[in-house]
Design an enzyme around this catalytic site. Structure first.
Site, PDB file in Angstrom:
ATOM      1  N   SER A   1     -40.155 141.393  81.540  1.00  0.00           N
ATOM      2  CA  SER A   1     -39.316 142.591  81.560  1.00  0.00           C
ATOM      3  C   SER A   1     -40.141 143.859  81.402  1.00  0.00           C
ATOM      4  CB  SER A   1     -38.271 142.521  80.443  1.00  0.00           C
ATOM      5  OG  SER A   1     -38.887 142.268  79.189  1.00  0.00           O
TER       6      SER A   1
ATOM      7  N   LYS B   1     -43.008 130.782  77.959  1.00  0.00           N
ATOM      8  CA  LYS B   1     -41.656 130.666  78.506  1.00  0.00           C
ATOM      9  C   LYS B   1     -41.709 130.665  80.021  1.00  0.00           C
ATOM     10  CE  LYS B   1     -38.551 134.119  78.464  1.00  0.00           C
ATOM     11  NZ  LYS B   1     -38.097 134.202  79.889  1.00  0.00           N
TER      12      LYS B   1
ATOM     13  N   GLU C   1     -29.317 132.821  79.863  1.00  0.00           N
ATOM     14  CA  GLU C   1     -28.999 134.205  80.208  1.00  0.00           C
ATOM     15  C   GLU C   1     -27.794 134.301  81.128  1.00  0.00           C
ATOM     16  OE1 GLU C   1     -31.093 138.258  82.016  1.00  0.00           O
ATOM     17  OE2 GLU C   1     -32.321 136.498  81.574  1.00  0.00           O
TER      18      GLU C   1
END
Length: 271
Positions: A54, A120, A189
């Protein structure tokens, strides 16, 4: 600088996250990209710091996470690690860095040598062999299912996943496959609250939600989002914790409290 000193609380480890899940204690995670914020978030009691791709959005101004490189994640991981936080450091594997198990391992090693304690990656059943390969080689893995931002073009945009019966069934299979392959943490998510609750119920490992309801084992948000720093429309699953707070530290402490006591996310933040 004094804010880079080690904190006095005990280290949050992968087994500690499992113990928190078993004890019913919620896990508070936030993204983090530098040493100063790592120290502040650690002081506020955040359990895990995610060096997320992000950063492509909030630091670089990219419209997607796809341009983010391994070197960039490694750089920001090292910055966070220098603060010596007690929080568990988790680093994203960028788009294109885990196409094969061997590539995934080589790139995960670079991130762990930069200071990551867990990596991740985004994917479901198809990723099981890669996850297993990593775990067998002592690389702790956090899997990411549901809306996986690296698949934005395949999805046709940033869309809620698992809304259909077949989609929900696939996400359940994906989640179980990740656990069975050895993943020790699962980010979910943008999926329906009821589905995320069912996944959490079926799995032994902790689940971390972002737009996935309050029944997950914990929550994660992008740091800039929870501080109210977002251009344009606020995402549904985001709450601006900076409102009414005198400092960033107080805002992060409010986030941690809200996650721990189950008041965040509320119904207005879920699907």
């Amino acid at each position: 600088m004094t804010y880079l000193q080690e904190t006095s609380r005990s280290a949050v480890t992968v087994p500690k996250l499992m113990a928190m899940r078993e004890a019913g204690e919620k896990i508070a995670m936030l993204t983090c990209y530098d040493a100063s914020f790592a120290a502040l978030l650690d002081r506020a009691g955040v359990d895990s710091l995610l060096i997320g791709d992000s950063l492509g959005n909030v630091l670089q101004g990219q419209s997607t996470t796809l341009p983010v490189t391994l070197d960039e994640i490694a750089y920001h991981t090292a910055c966070v690690a220098r603060a010596k936080p007690s929080a568990l450091i988790v680093s994203d594997m960028p788009f294109g860095t885990y196409g094969t198990p061997a590539d995934a391992y080589a790139n995960a090693v670079k991130l762990m040598q930069s200071g990551a304690q867990m990596i991740k990656l985004e994917g479901g059943e198809w990723l099981a062999d890669t996850v297993r390969f990593l775990v067998e080689r002592s690389v702790p893995v956090c899997a990411h299912v549901g809306l996986t931002p690296q698949s934005v073009h395949a999805f046709g945009g940033f869309k809620v996943q698992g809304k259909t019966e077949s989609g929900a069934a696939q996400l359940l299979r994906d989640s179980r496959a990740m656990q069975d392959a050895g993943a020790q943490l699962l980010v979910m998510e943008a999926m329906p609250t009821q589905l995320a609750a069912e996944v959490t119920k079926q799995l032994r490992i902790p689940t971390i939600g972002i737009g996935a309801g309050v029944d997950c084992s914990g929550q994660v948000l992008v740091l800039h989002d929870m501080l109210g720093i977002f251009p344009g429309k606020r995402p549904r699953f985001v709450k601006d914790f900076m409102q009414g707070q005198p400092s960033i530290l107080a805002a992060v402490e409010a986030y941690v409290r809200a996650v721990k006591d189950g008041t965040f996310p509320g119904p207005e933040h879920t699907f």
